[in-house]
Each structure stands twice: as C-alpha cells, then as structure tokens.
Design a protein around this motif. Structure first.
Motif, PDB file in Angstrom:
ATOM      1  N   HIS A   1      50.759  50.780 -37.923  1.00 54.93           N
ATOM      2  CA  HIS A   1      50.786  49.398 -38.412  1.00 54.93           C
ATOM      3  C   HIS A   1      50.333  48.404 -37.348  1.00 54.93           C
ATOM      4  N   ILE A   2      50.605  48.723 -36.098  1.00 52.51           N
ATOM      5  CA  ILE A   2      50.279  47.825 -34.980  1.00 52.51           C
ATOM      6  C   ILE A   2      49.780  48.688 -33.821  1.00 52.51           C
ATOM      7  N   ARG A   3      48.784  48.167 -33.084  1.00 50.14           N
ATOM      8  CA  ARG A   3      48.238  48.910 -31.951  1.00 50.14           C
ATOM      9  C   ARG A   3      48.343  48.088 -30.661  1.00 50.14           C
ATOM     10  N   ILE A   4      48.854  48.748 -29.635  1.00 46.23           N
ATOM     11  CA  ILE A   4      48.886  48.148 -28.301  1.00 46.23           C
ATOM     12  C   ILE A   4      48.115  49.109 -27.403  1.00 46.23           C
ATOM     13  N   ALA A   5      47.261  48.584 -26.546  1.00 46.39           N
ATOM     14  CA  ALA A   5      46.482  49.486 -25.688  1.00 46.39           C
ATOM     15  C   ALA A   5      46.582  49.068 -24.243  1.00 46.39           C
ATOM     16  N   SER A   6      46.462  50.056 -23.355  1.00 47.04           N
ATOM     17  CA  SER A   6      46.417  49.758 -21.929  1.00 47.04           C
ATOM     18  C   SER A   6      44.964  49.544 -21.515  1.00 47.04           C
ATOM     19  N   GLU A   7      44.818  48.959 -20.322  1.00 49.11           N
ATOM     20  CA  GLU A   7      43.477  48.556 -19.873  1.00 49.11           C
ATOM     21  C   GLU A   7      42.497  49.718 -19.764  1.00 49.11           C
ATOM     22  N   ASN A   8      43.006  50.941 -19.590  1.00 49.05           N
ATOM     23  CA  ASN A   8      42.106  52.096 -19.451  1.00 49.05           C
ATOM     24  C   ASN A   8      41.704  52.695 -20.808  1.00 49.05           C
ATOM     25  N   ALA A   9      42.099  52.052 -21.896  1.00 47.50           N
ATOM     26  CA  ALA A   9      41.795  52.628 -23.218  1.00 47.50           C
ATOM     27  C   ALA A   9      40.289  52.573 -23.505  1.00 47.50           C
ATOM     28  N   LYS A  10      39.818  53.628 -24.147  1.00 48.54           N
ATOM     29  CA  LYS A  10      38.419  53.669 -24.622  1.00 48.54           C
ATOM     30  C   LYS A  10      38.512  54.125 -26.061  1.00 48.54           C
TER      31      LYS A  10
ATOM     32  N   LEU B   1      41.447  57.617 -32.682  1.00 41.23           N
ATOM     33  CA  LEU B   1      41.356  56.222 -33.116  1.00 41.23           C
ATOM     34  C   LEU B   1      41.835  56.118 -34.566  1.00 41.23           C
ATOM     35  N   GLU B   2      41.531  57.133 -35.366  1.00 45.00           N
ATOM     36  CA  GLU B   2      42.002  57.112 -36.758  1.00 45.00           C
ATOM     37  C   GLU B   2      43.534  57.129 -36.826  1.00 45.00           C
ATOM     38  N   LEU B   3      44.139  57.875 -35.908  1.00 48.37           N
ATOM     39  CA  LEU B   3      45.608  57.897 -35.851  1.00 48.37           C
ATOM     40  C   LEU B   3      46.133  56.505 -35.463  1.00 48.37           C
ATOM     41  N   ALA B   4      45.526  55.925 -34.445  1.00 48.99           N
ATOM     42  CA  ALA B   4      45.967  54.585 -34.017  1.00 48.99           C
ATOM     43  C   ALA B   4      45.773  53.572 -35.152  1.00 48.99           C
TER      44      ALA B   4
ATOM     45  N   ILE C   1      42.839  46.115 -31.582  1.00 54.79           N
ATOM     46  CA  ILE C   1      44.186  46.275 -31.004  1.00 54.79           C
ATOM     47  C   ILE C   1      44.875  44.903 -31.006  1.00 54.79           C
ATOM     48  N   ASN C   2      46.187  44.933 -31.168  1.00 54.58           N
ATOM     49  CA  ASN C   2      46.942  43.670 -31.218  1.00 54.58           C
ATOM     50  C   ASN C   2      47.189  43.103 -29.826  1.00 54.58           C
ATOM     51  N   HIS C   3      47.480  43.996 -28.872  1.00 57.61           N
ATOM     52  CA  HIS C   3      47.805  43.542 -27.513  1.00 57.61           C
ATOM     53  C   HIS C   3      47.143  44.456 -26.488  1.00 57.61           C
ATOM     54  N   LEU C   4      46.736  43.843 -25.387  1.00 61.48           N
ATOM     55  CA  LEU C   4      46.130  44.581 -24.280  1.00 61.48           C
ATOM     56  C   LEU C   4      46.994  44.347 -23.044  1.00 61.48           C
ATOM     57  N   VAL C   5      47.477  45.433 -22.450  1.00 65.63           N
ATOM     58  CA  VAL C   5      48.411  45.312 -21.325  1.00 65.63           C
ATOM     59  C   VAL C   5      48.048  46.334 -20.235  1.00 65.63           C
ATOM     60  N   THR C   6      48.728  46.245 -19.104  1.00 66.97           N
ATOM     61  CA  THR C   6      48.488  47.247 -18.057  1.00 66.97           C
ATOM     62  C   THR C   6      49.098  48.582 -18.512  1.00 66.97           C
TER      63      THR C   6
ATOM     64  N   MET D   1      31.668  54.247 -27.379  1.00 72.47           N
ATOM     65  CA  MET D   1      33.062  53.842 -27.166  1.00 72.47           C
ATOM     66  C   MET D   1      33.065  52.366 -26.773  1.00 72.47           C
ATOM     67  N   ILE D   2      34.138  51.687 -27.121  1.00 76.32           N
ATOM     68  CA  ILE D   2      34.315  50.325 -26.615  1.00 76.32           C
ATOM     69  C   ILE D   2      35.544  50.320 -25.705  1.00 76.32           C
ATOM     70  N   ASP D   3      35.563  49.351 -24.792  1.00 79.82           N
ATOM     71  CA  ASP D   3      36.725  49.312 -23.900  1.00 79.82           C
ATOM     72  C   ASP D   3      37.843  48.483 -24.529  1.00 79.82           C
ATOM     73  N   ALA D   4      38.978  48.473 -23.853  1.00 82.34           N
ATOM     74  CA  ALA D   4      40.163  47.823 -24.420  1.00 82.34           C
ATOM     75  C   ALA D   4      39.937  46.326 -24.608  1.00 82.34           C
ATOM     76  N   ALA D   5      39.204  45.708 -23.681  1.00 80.52           N
ATOM     77  CA  ALA D   5      38.986  44.254 -23.791  1.00 80.52           C
ATOM     78  C   ALA D   5      38.189  43.934 -25.053  1.00 80.52           C
ATOM     79  N   GLU D   6      37.148  44.722 -25.321  1.00 83.69           N
ATOM     80  CA  GLU D   6      36.348  44.473 -26.527  1.00 83.69           C
ATOM     81  C   GLU D   6      37.176  44.765 -27.788  1.00 83.69           C
ATOM     82  N   ALA D   7      37.960  45.838 -27.724  1.00 84.19           N
ATOM     83  CA  ALA D   7      38.797  46.187 -28.883  1.00 84.19           C
ATOM     84  C   ALA D   7      39.793  45.059 -29.174  1.00 84.19           C
ATOM     85  N   HIS D   8      40.279  44.448 -28.107  1.00 89.81           N
ATOM     86  CA  HIS D   8      41.228  43.345 -28.272  1.00 89.81           C
ATOM     87  C   HIS D   8      40.529  42.141 -28.897  1.00 89.81           C
TER      88      HIS D   8
END
Ligand code: COA
Length: 260
Positions: A121-130, A114-117, A180-185, A168-175
């Motif tokens: 500058h910008i973070r995009i995550a897929s739905e399975n991200a934790k 997560l520190e790397l992400a 995260i900037n964008h949440l995608v499949t 951990m939080i899921d991608a929806a909460e992170a969004h």
C-alpha cells in the motif's frame, strides 16, 4: 508452515517480513512466494497483527526479481500459470490485504521485486534503491501486475519508458515520480516504516481496512469505486470503532481502538 526463505516476526502488532535469500539477492522463487502467501494470509485473521512491513535481507537488494533459474525452461502454459498463480496468491493478496502493508525498499527492486513493492500500500525506499522492470531484456514482460501497477503509479508514458528500455531508476527519481512515498537513508529505512505504520495502527482498524478497500476500488474496472465508498462509509457507522472514535472526540481524549 516452516519458513526457510523469509523471516516473519511479529513485534507489538507489526508483522515484519524479511525476504531472506541475500545470496540470490532475495529473488522470488516458488518456495519464497508460497511462504509470503502463507504469512500475509495468516496476518489477515491474526488479531495480534495490525500491519505488515516487508523488506529484503542485506543492504544490496529488496528483491532482484522472480527467480530466473526456476522458469528458464517454461513453455507458454507454464508461464501463464506462473503469472496467474503469483498474482492471485501473493501480489493481489497483498494489494487487497485488509491490514496495511508497507514495503521498505533497501536496494534493488527489480522485476517481481518492484512488483512486490508496488502491490504494497505504501513504499519507503533508502537512498541506495534501484527500481526497474527489466523483463524485456529476458524476452518477457512483467507478469506479477507490473504493467498495470506501474502505469497506475507513474502514468502511461513513464511506465512505458521504464518497461520498454528496461532501465533502472534511482531512489530520487522514483520519489519524484511518486513511485515511492518517502526517501530516507538506509539507517532510517526500517524506523521510518515503523513510525508510519505505528501512526496507521493508532487509527481505527476497521476504517483503515475500509479505506484500503475503497481506494483499491478506484483501480478496479470491475467495480464502481464511488459505490464501494458509499457502502464502506455506511458500514463504518455500525462499528465499535465509530462509537469509540466519535466518543473520544467529544470527550476530548485519544481514541482507544480495539483490534478484533
Ligand atoms: N533470479 C535468480 N537469481 C538471481 C536473480 C534473479 N532474478 N537476481 C540475482 N540473482 C543471483 C545471481 O544469479 C547471483 O547468484 P550466484 O552468485 O549464484 O551466481 C546472485 O544473485 C548475485 O547476483 P549478481 O548478478 O552476481 O549481482 P550483481 O551485483 O552483479 O548484479 C543485478 C545485480 C540485480 C543487476 C543482477 O543480479 C541482475 O540483473 N539480476 C536479475 C534482475 C532481473 O532481470 N530481474 C527480473 C526477473 S523477471
């Protein structure tokens, strides 16, 4: 440098870095950090590279943290050096990169992951991200900038909740939190990162670098961000990008910026 832990491939101005230790959930060992340092440093001066996209290999993890097996017998001095060198050589290098860096988070982004992400500058995550900073479960705290960057991104209360509980939080909460900037499949993850990067690459490379530097100054207590902005703004006027951008506008055509 030969890479054994990352894949680094430049395609049409984008350097794609894939952390490639799927069997260890792409955990950041010393060798991986050294390769990341080398790849990102080289990107700064390579005129064929306009931006960097970082992801993890496999579907399970972006990066599941620093490699725990490597620091299990460290003392305080060694721990201090681990954090100091890691921050300087990799995480700050990415955060201060003159070229845009996008994290494509495909699964676990824990601890150093997560520190790397967050250094990107910008973070995009897929739905399975934790996502999470579970270091307190190991008797540690985040050491690669996590206490600072998470606080900057989600605020003190949520940062403390995440770090103190280690949850951990899921991608929806992170969004929803703006982490995260964008949440995608999963299928759309890399194409979305590329589309966003291509748009940035169509803009003035000089202005993109100047904007990164000015925005970063907002979070750097040793700098006056407003002064950095004035300085960077003024410098833009002396560039070919400025001449081309303004000429293109006045001539009602698309700007054709050169990377140099
Ligand atoms: N450092 C070193 N190795 C790690 C690692 C890390 N941070 N995270 C995962 N691995 C390794 C595991 O040891 C395992 O290796 P093995 O097959 O040789 O035993 C492999 O990656 C697969 O991980 P595993 O734990 O079996 O997967 P899982 O699906 O059961 O659990 C996690 C996934 C992410 C929940 C779990 O791996 C985990 O908690 N990792 C550590 C996260 C962490 O604390 N990170 C912060 C470090 S400061």
């Amino acid at each position: 440098m030969n890479y054994e832990n990352i894949l680094a491939e430049t395609k049409d101005e984008i350097l794609w870095i894939t952390i490639n230790r799927a069997a260890k959930l792409n955990a950041l060992n010393k060798a991986t950090l050294a390769e990341l340092h080398d790849a990102v440093l080289n990107a700064q001066t390579n005129t064929l590279i306009g931006g960097v996209i970082i992801s993890g290999s496999g579907e399970k993890a972006f990066v599941a943290g620093a490699d725990i097996s490597e620091f299990s017998s460290f003392n305080s001095a060694e721990g201090t050096m681990l954090a100091k060198e890691g921050q300087q050589n990799v995480f700050d290098l990415i955060a201060n990169s003159t070229k845009p860096v996008i994290a494509a988070v495909n699964g676990f982004a824990l601890g150093g992951g997560l520190e790397l992400a967050m250094a990107c500058h910008i973070r995009i995550a897929s739905e399975n991200a934790k996502l999470g900073l579970p270091e307190v479960t190991l008797g540690l705290i985040p050491g690669y900038g996590g206490t600072q960057r998470l606080t900057q991104l989600v605020g003190r209360g949520k940062a403390l909740e995440m770090i103190l509980t280690a949850d951990m939080i899921d991608a929806a909460e992170a969004h929803q939190l703006g982490l995260i900037n964008h949440l995608v499949t999963f299928e759309e993850l890399l194409p979305t990162a590329e589309k966003l990067m291509r748009k940035i690459l169509s803009r003035s490379p000089n202005a993109v670098s100047a904007a990164i530097s000015a925005v970063n100054a907002a979070l750097d207590s040793s700098k006056n961000g407003f002064e950095v902005e004035i300085e960077e703004f003024g410098k833009c006027f002396g560039t070919d990008d400025f001449k081309e951008g303004v000429a293109a506008f006045l001539e009602k055509r698309k700007a054709n910026f050169k990377r140099n």
